[in-house]
Design an enzyme around this catalytic site. Structure first.
Site, PDB file in Angstrom:
ATOM      1  N   ARG A  81      -3.839  -9.199  -4.013  1.00  0.00           N
ATOM      2  CA  ARG A  81      -3.458  -9.751  -2.709  1.00  0.00           C
ATOM      3  C   ARG A  81      -4.694 -10.072  -1.878  1.00  0.00           C
ATOM      4  NH1 ARG A  81      -0.247  -5.937   0.725  1.00  0.00           N
ATOM      5  NH2 ARG A  81      -1.851  -4.496   0.038  1.00  0.00           N
ATOM      6  N   SER A 143      -9.020  -0.690  -7.189  1.00  0.00           N
ATOM      7  CA  SER A 143      -8.377   0.539  -7.661  1.00  0.00           C
ATOM      8  C   SER A 143      -8.601   0.791  -9.147  1.00  0.00           C
ATOM      9  CB  SER A 143      -6.885   0.496  -7.331  1.00  0.00           C
ATOM     10  OG  SER A 143      -6.727   0.278  -5.954  1.00  0.00           O
ATOM     11  N   ASP A 197      -8.086   2.858  -3.391  1.00  0.00           N
ATOM     12  CA  ASP A 197      -6.815   2.766  -2.649  1.00  0.00           C
ATOM     13  C   ASP A 197      -6.454   4.045  -1.892  1.00  0.00           C
ATOM     14  OD1 ASP A 197      -6.370   4.071  -5.054  1.00  0.00           O
ATOM     15  OD2 ASP A 197      -4.578   2.941  -5.602  1.00  0.00           O
TER      16      ASP A 197
END
Length: 456
Positions: A81, A143, A197
């Site tokens: 994203r 991540s 994350d």
């Protein structure tokens, strides 16, 4: 009206007995994890520690006064994203995001192609948001196992989650992305921070809850970070001289037990799951907790009991015999039924190609699911209690994200119950669902990084 049986057959109880952790076992897990975390923090023992306690280089929690526009990039799988986060006030935050899919061929191709593709997607997003020409700081949530050497320097330790791009392991991923951005020549984006994350989850919660000190992920995988005293973070080169009292530590707690210290709470089913994973002998704690493995553990118990004629007697199911076919979401569905009602349970049974007419079979299936998810929550509680005790604080919030915590109907309550039993009396804690840690959290770290760079 037929009477619903409520007793569990002794053979079914015996099959899942290994998942039923006692209070004494949980206390022992806390003691062992405490030792492992101390080893990860100390310079001398860090190389052989299994809980690595990586330094995140994030030393400032949000003040709530962060303002302005920031970009965030969230790369943790084959979908990634790009977000534009506008911090208008501590309650008014505008977030625009767009998801992009990485072609499967790119997951194993040259690393340069991957980063060029990400830079192209960033450019498309900036065009759509009319940001060309604006110099915007970016926070990069990455991540994958990362050894950080600075806020903008993170070395990829190993690819996971199906990635195997060459030319990236052992390299600084910030530099690889920044170079791809500069190759285009039409973007004014400056990567000001790279983060895990869990760190984003902590930051996102800390923006509105000032006493948030732990970020936890319980989803496909599991990991946590927490706020440590800088003087204890011995792998940070300035740990004795830093003017800042705190350092967020990325525990990488999934690897707890890789040295055998968790064998006393593992079952034969855990050992079977471990053997069929791409990383046998690794991420032991994660394999007892996270969503990736819970469904498979239930499936293995079912296969065992079906072979002995103790559940779904006389039935055959190709689906049940196939690895990974019992989805972890089935546990949430089955445990959502109220006592004596088996509506969701019956749906799952038919999806598995079984008839399952007997109420006792449904009761047993639910019991097996509860055993696996309770063990997950108990071990997670042990981890959180270890971190709270390590920080030696009396009032704390924990920011939590991940599909298991979000969607399992009992997970939050199980954590509350077992943490209360394990913590010493008088400690106040609350568990908060994180609001887009990888997006908002990355923007907040970018904001604090920019504030620190600004001339005082």
């Amino acid at each position: 009206m037929s009477v619903v049986p409520t007793t569990i057959a002794p053979e079914v109880e015996a099959a899942v007995a290994g998942f039923m952790l006692t209070q004494a076992q949980m206390t022992e897990v806390v003691d062992r994890m405490t030792k492992e975390i101390k080893m990860g923090l100390a310079k001398d023992t860090h190389p052989r520690a299994v809980i690595k306690c990586f330094v995140s280089y994030v030393q400032d929690l949000p003040t709530g006064k962060e303002r302005g526009k920031y970009l965030a990039l969230d790369l943790g799988g084959s979908n990634f994203r790009v977000l534009l986060v506008d911090l208008k006030s501590n309650t008014d935050i505008d977030i625009v995001s767009k998801s992009f899919v990485i072609a499967s061929s790119m997951l194993s191709g040259p690393g340069k192609d991957l980063f060029d593709f990400i830079a192209n997607c960033l450019a498309d997003f900036c065009k759509e948001q009319r940001l060309q020409g604006e110099a915007i700081p970016l926070g990069f949530t990455f991540s994958f196992p990362l050894q950080q050497q600075g806020l903008t320097k993170g070395i990829l330790v190993t690819w996971t989650k199906g990635f195997s791009c060459e030319g990236v392991v052992g390299k600084n991923v910030v530099a690889l992305l920044q170079e791809a951005i500069e190759r285009r020549g039409d973007l004014k984006i400056n990567i000001v921070a790279i983060l895990n994350d869990t760190v984003g989850t902590l930051m996102s919660c800390a923006f509105t809850s000032r006493n948030c000190r732990i970020g936890l992920i319980v989803g496909t995988g599991s990991n946590a970070c927490y706020v440590e005293k800088t003087v204890n973070a011995e792998c940070f080169e300035n740990y004795q001289t830093s003017p800042k009292p705190h350092m967020i530590i990325n525990a990488e707690w999934g690897a707890f037990g890789d040295n055998g210290v968790l064998d006393f709470v593992r079952t034969p089913y855990d050992r079977i799951v471990d053997k069929v994973t791409p990383n046998p002998g690794k991420q032991t704690f994660e394999k007892c907790i996270s969503g990736m493995y819970m469904g498979e553990l239930v499936r293995l118990v079912l296969v065992d009991l079906m072979a002995k004629g103790l559940i779904f007697a006389g039935e055959r199911s190709e689906k049940i015999q196939t690895q990974w076919n019992f989805q972890t979401s089935y546990l949430s569905d089955i445990e959502s039924d109220s006592p004596g009602d088996f509506r969701n349970c019956s749906k799952v049974i038919s999806q598995l190609g079984l008839v399952g007419n007997h109420v006792r079979d449904k009761l047993h299936l639910r019991y097996i699911c509860e055993a696996v998810s309770s063990r997950s929550a108990k071990l997670c509680s042990c981890g959180l209690v270890t971190l709270i005790n390590k920080m030696n604080i009396n009032d704390v919030s924990v920011g939590i994200d991940g599909s298991v915590y979000r969607f399992h109907p009992r997970y939050h309550d199980l954590l509350m119950f077992h943490m209360t039993k394990l913590l010493r009396p008088g400690i106040k804690f609350e568990l908060l669902e994180s609001d887009d840690g990888s997006g908002k959290g990355a923007a907040l770290i970018a904001a604090t990084a920019v504030q620190n760079q600004a001339p005082k």
